[in-house]
Design a protein around this motif. Structure first.
Motif, PDB file in Angstrom:
ATOM      1  N   GLU A   1     -19.382  18.777 -45.086  1.00 21.46           N
ATOM      2  CA  GLU A   1     -20.920  18.439 -45.357  1.00 21.46           C
ATOM      3  C   GLU A   1     -21.232  18.784 -46.601  1.00 21.46           C
ATOM      4  OE1 GLU A   1     -22.838  19.679 -41.005  1.00 21.46           O
ATOM      5  OE2 GLU A   1     -23.241  20.887 -42.741  1.00 21.46           O
TER       6      GLU A   1
ATOM      7  N   PRO B   1     -26.966  19.607 -39.488  1.00 18.10           N
ATOM      8  CA  PRO B   1     -26.132  19.993 -40.887  1.00 18.10           C
ATOM      9  C   PRO B   1     -26.837  21.460 -41.450  1.00 18.10           C
ATOM     10  CG  PRO B   1     -27.359  18.045 -41.206  1.00 18.10           C
ATOM     11  CD  PRO B   1     -27.686  17.969 -39.757  1.00 18.10           C
TER      12      PRO B   1
ATOM     13  N   MET C   1     -23.439  13.502 -40.863  1.00 16.67           N
ATOM     14  CA  MET C   1     -22.747  14.762 -40.555  1.00 16.67           C
ATOM     15  C   MET C   1     -21.512  13.907 -40.216  1.00 16.67           C
ATOM     16  SD  MET C   1     -25.233  16.719 -37.883  1.00 16.67           S
ATOM     17  CE  MET C   1     -23.921  17.719 -37.252  1.00 16.67           C
TER      18      MET C   1
END
Ligand SMILES: *Cc1c(COP(=O)(O)O)cnc(C)c1O
Length: 457
Positions: free
Chosen positions: A249, A84, A17
């Motif tokens: 991401e 995430p 992340m």
């Protein structure tokens, strides 16, 4: 090209992340125009902004030089509860459409607030807490932002006062109760609890409110109370910055499988999810490293990019906020009453407005019945019931995939699926009953909004 089999869902490890947000303004040659003081028409100073917004958020708002800004550990810890978020390969949709295109979507609906707005809410609540404030005030329209902020304030033990557009307050009692469950107080706007609210009520008795009115009330509620600041869930530079977590991401996940998107699509209300999704990719484009086709999708009934003016405008109806240079329909513009799909703000992020004006991205408007058709098609094959806002992006993703079917091109399409539609069932009901219609504002409708633009030279 690597031949790795791409899974249905590309998940990241916690360790993958982002630890920093990406600030696309640092890489823009033409910087977005500064916010202006509505009284002096001079750029707002940090001190002036500090009367309304939290100090560290003001620094972020004005920062157009630092490309990376550290995400404090406390915020990263909160992110870990719901991030995430998955990047999904829409294999089922591709098959159903019979397209050679490869479609991916980044799903931000996997938290109780049901949308991406929590990414910025938690950051804003954190900085308010760090500053030692008692609480924050805000507006909410459909309720996603108010819900997200209530959750964030509960986590950091801050008071949260939400001014909710009256029509939504009445039509969306469940949203209201989610906010109250998280400890927020919710006031229908316009209300008689603020001076600007009383003024609006006197001028427009019986009005069901608008986002612009609710912003004016929330700002007044913050600036007249010791220990409070106002926070906003879209449009501002700081919000795009926090939302860059979506794009970062997405990029990490795609890079893992050596995937380079051709087209990146997002719905555009105030521009925060789109800005956040495209930022890292736009950075590459701005630095001349790669090229991408970006598409902002907006409702035909609230067409800020495609039919708006690029001008300084008020951000709110009560005209208490700084002026922002943006694509706008005028602060007096209110979408037609039959509009059900969200994305109803009259203006657009100044960062995205500048990028659009510089020809770095495309904008398209779509009609709401076509949006709900796409939503239904998506829900039936991919399983997720999308927010109507998100379905604007789905519409254009499907359109682009169908073009590939005609040409045989194997383009890679990525779009942002910003949230779920569980609280939008009244709109779905209208669609299912065949009662949904399209209304596209006439040039005269729009002229009335443009007539209210302030004169700024
Ligand atoms: C608020 C919202 C949007 C639009 O806001 P942006 O700032 O333009 O991203 C889109 N989708 C969902 C689900 C939302 O809640």
């Amino acid at each position: 090209m690597s031949e790795k089999k791409i899974p249905y869902k590309i998940y990241l490890e916690e360790s993958e992340m982002p630890k920093q947000w990406y600030n696309v303004r640092a890489d823009m040659k033409n910087k977005p125009a500064p916010l202006l003081n509505p009284a002096t028409l001079k750029p707002m100073t940090a001190e002036e902004l500090g009367a309304v917004f939290c100090k560290e958020l003001v620094n972020q708002e004005l920062d157009d030089t630092n490309p990376y800004i550290d995400i404090p550990e406390e915020i990263r810890d909160f992110y870990k509860m719901y991030r995430p978020s998955p990047l999904v390969r829409a294999y089922c949709l591709e098959k159903k459409l019979g397209t050679p295109a490869k479609i991916y979507y980044k799903f931000e609906g996997n938290n109780t607030s049901g949308s991406h707005k929590l990414n910025s809410a938690i950051a804003q609540a954190y900085y308010a807490k760090k500053q030692g404030l008692k609480g924050v005030t805000t507006e909410t329209g459909a309720g996603q932002w108010g819900t997200a902020l209530s959750m964030a304030c509960a986590y950091f033990d801050l008071d949260c006062k939400v001014y909710m557009v009256k029509v939504s307050y009445e039509q969306k009692p469940f949203r209201r109760e989610v906010m109250r469950t998280y400890g927020a107080s919710v006031t229908p706007s316009p209300s008689d609890t603020t001076e600007v609210g009383r003024k609006i009520l006197a001028e427009h008795p019986g009005t069901t409110g608008s986002l612009g009115c609710a912003i004016s009330e929330a700002v007044e509620a913050a600036t007249t109370r010791e220990g409070y600041r106002y926070v906003l869930g879209s449009v501002l530079n700081q919000v795009l910055l926090h939302q860059s977590v979506i794009g970062l991401e997405t990029k990490t996940a795609l890079d893992k499988y050596d995937i380079t998107p051709d087209i990146i699509i997002g719905c555009a209300g105030g521009g925060s999810n789109l800005g956040g999704l495209i930022s890292p990719f736009m950075g590459e484009k701005l630095r001349g490293e790669k090229d991408y086709h970006f598409i902002a999708v907006e409702p035909a009934s609230c067409p800020s990019f495609t039919r708006g003016r690029y001008a300084y405008d008020f951000c709110d109806t009560g005209r208490v906020c700084p002026l922002s240079k943006m694509y706008t329909l005028g602060s007096g513009f209110i979408p037609s009453a039959n509009h059900a799909g969200g994305l109803r703000y009259h203006g657009m992020s100044s960062t995205l407005s500048q990028l659009y004006d510089d020809g770095l991205m495309e904008a398209r408007s779509v009609e709401q019945t076509a949006v709900f058709e796409a939503a239904e098609q998506f829900a039936r094959i991919e399983g997720i019931l999308p927010a109507p806002e998100s379905a604007h992006a789905i519409r254009v993703a499907i359109d682009e995939a169908m073009k590939c079917k005609e040409t045989g091109e194997e383009k890679t399409i990525v779009f942002g699926l910003t949230g779920t539609g569980y609280f939008d069932m009244v709109a779905y009901e209208k669609f299912n009953n065949g009662e949904m219609t399209d209304y596209i504002p006439t040039d005269e409708d729009l002229a009335a909004g443009f007539a209210g633009l302030p004169k700024v030279e």
